[in-house]
Write an enzyme that holds these catalytic residues in place. Structure first.
Site: not given
Ligand code: MG
Ligand code: MG
Length: 447
Positions: A42, A247, A275, A354, A358, A365, A410
């Site tokens: 719940d 991810h 982001d 990748h 974006h 995104h 990254r």
């Molecule tokens: Mg990101």
């Molecule tokens: Mg991104």
């Protein structure tokens, strides 16, 4: 004004609705609020309104539907369906706006109880030739709309016009959302400013022995206390081999000396996201192989950012990063040249799998088409996108020189396209090697 909906949100939403209505002409549009989601038994997941719906209403309650019907008479062109007041339920879950207060508080013409949607909606569809509705997001919503179309069609015998065409709101609304208003840009700037504070905090408290989720907590704390209600997505804090997991989300590993840690995380301010990704050595000093790969990704990222200008296409940003990365990979012995061939046969995808960018906005995104008439879209002032190249050398990659195995990097920034130079909203977040090394480990993690 109703306290639960800030006046600014209502004002912005009204102007968004007006712009949409002008462009819709003889169509009607229906937008559903996000459904509530059960987390376990719940307990619910934190509720976050659907972005289109919030953009057009500023309203955060579930079980709500907005109808925009510019084909109808003035004063009868917008309707909201929402939950009725229920004092007993409100004791548990908090105050609801209710039908009576909604028109004035939300600036809409009419308000109805959510439960009357099935009977009322066909009346709002009548007289329109086309219907804008995002089919396929939610099966229950689809059913209600299809039934309403069927019911409206029954009226054709009487000579009434009813929507024959079903159109994706992407054609209108998402194009509108793609070009950011001054208010949207201000929110995104704030989200990037907070991202800076949070990412800096994570860098400062990083050291061997700290768990990934502790860096996450230190960063997210800064956002919360400064007024960001939530993260823009689940923060990724991946150290050592986890930096290669695109991810990664468990954030459970204890960091070790010699690791790099990759943090991909942003917060949300007024429903607008930041982001940002930064990668840095846990103990404050890049090893030689790490430094070489990092410098390469940074150079690629800068080449991508340099193309975030009117006159370049979305795809050309990606092409710039791919070229720099591929040249570097050949130089470092991770790929065998010639460079042109490795770009053409996409050999670089072994380490860079990748895309570079974006759209960024209310959704991390964000919405908006990437291709127009089959070609990559030209960048225009007011568009915001990320630039986030990376390199991921699997520890299992027997072909890679051993010194590079297990390294994941990254670097991601948020960029606003302007009339002139790219405006990097997240520019204040350190990414130069010297700046990172000077900041890491400068603070104790308070516990
Ligand atoms: Mg990101
Ligand atoms: Mg991104």
């Amino acid at each position: 004004m109703f306290a639960l909906v800030p006046a600014l949100h209502v004002q912005l939403a009204s102007s968004h609705r007006e712009t949409l209505a002008e462009r819709m002409r003889d169509a009607v549009a229906v937008f559903f609020a996000a459904p509530e989601q059960i987390r376990n038994r719940d307990v619910h997941h934190d509720y976050r309104q659907e972005s289109d719906f919030f953009y057009l209403t500023g309203f955060e309650e579930p079980e709500s539907v907005l109808v925009v019907a510019p084909h109808r008479a003035v004063g009868d062109r917008t309707a909201i369906f929402l939950r009725k007041r229920d004092l007993e339920a409100e004791v548990w879950d908090g105050e609801r706006m209710g039908v009576e207060r909604a028109p004035e508080a939300l600036g809409v013409d009419k308000a109805f109880e959510f439960k009357s949607l099935a009977t009322e909606l066909p009346k709002w569809l009548a007289g329109a030739r086309r219907l804008y509705f995002s089919l396929g997001r939610n099966a229950e919503d689809d059913e209600v709309v299809v039934a309403a179309m069927r019911a409206a069609r029954m009226q054709r015998k009487t000579g009434a016009e009813t929507p024959g065409d079903l159109l994706d709101p992407e054609d209108l609304l998402h194009e509108q959302r793609l070009i950011k208003s001054p208010e949207a840009i201000a929110s995104m700037r704030r989200a990037a400013t907070l991202a800076n504070i949070g990412h800096r905090k994570a860098m400062a408290v990083s050291r061997p022995g700290v768990f990934e989720f502790q860096l996450q907590a230190a960063m997210e704390y800064e956002w919360g206390v400064r007024g960001a209600r939530r993260t823009a997505y689940s923060s990724i804090v991946g150290s050592g081999p986890n930096a290669c997991v695109l991810h990664y989300r468990s954030n459970a590993r204890q960091m070790e000396a010699g690791d790099l840690v990759l943090i991909d995380a942003g917060c949300e301010v007024d429903y607008f996201a930041s982001d940002v990704t930064r990668t840095f050595p846990v103990s404050g000093k890049f090893t030689e192989p790490q430094r070489r790969l990092y410098a390469l990704v940074l150079a690629a990222q800068k080449a991508g950012i340099a193309r975030c200008r009117s006159g370049y296409s979305f795809e050309q940003v990606h092409e710039a990063t791919v070229r720099v990365l591929t040249e570097g990979l050949v130089e470092l012995g991770l790929l065998i040249g010639p460079v042109e061939d490795r770009i053409k046969d996409e050999g670089f995808k072994r380490y860079y799998m990748h895309r570079t960018s974006h759209w960024l906005g209310m959704d991390v995104h964000d919405v908006g088409r990437y291709y127009v008439g089959g070609t990559s879209r030209a960048l225009e002032p007011g568009m915001t996108l990320t630039v986030e190249p990376g390199l991921y050398i699997s520890s299992r990659d027997q072909l890679a020189p051993e010194e590079y195995r297990g390294i994941g990097i990254r670097i991601e920034d948020d960029v606003l396209v302007t009339d002139g130079a790219p405006d990097v909203l997240s520019a204040a977040i350190p990414k130069e090697i010297d700046d990172l090394e000077a900041l890491i480990g400068t603070e104790a993690l308070s516990m």
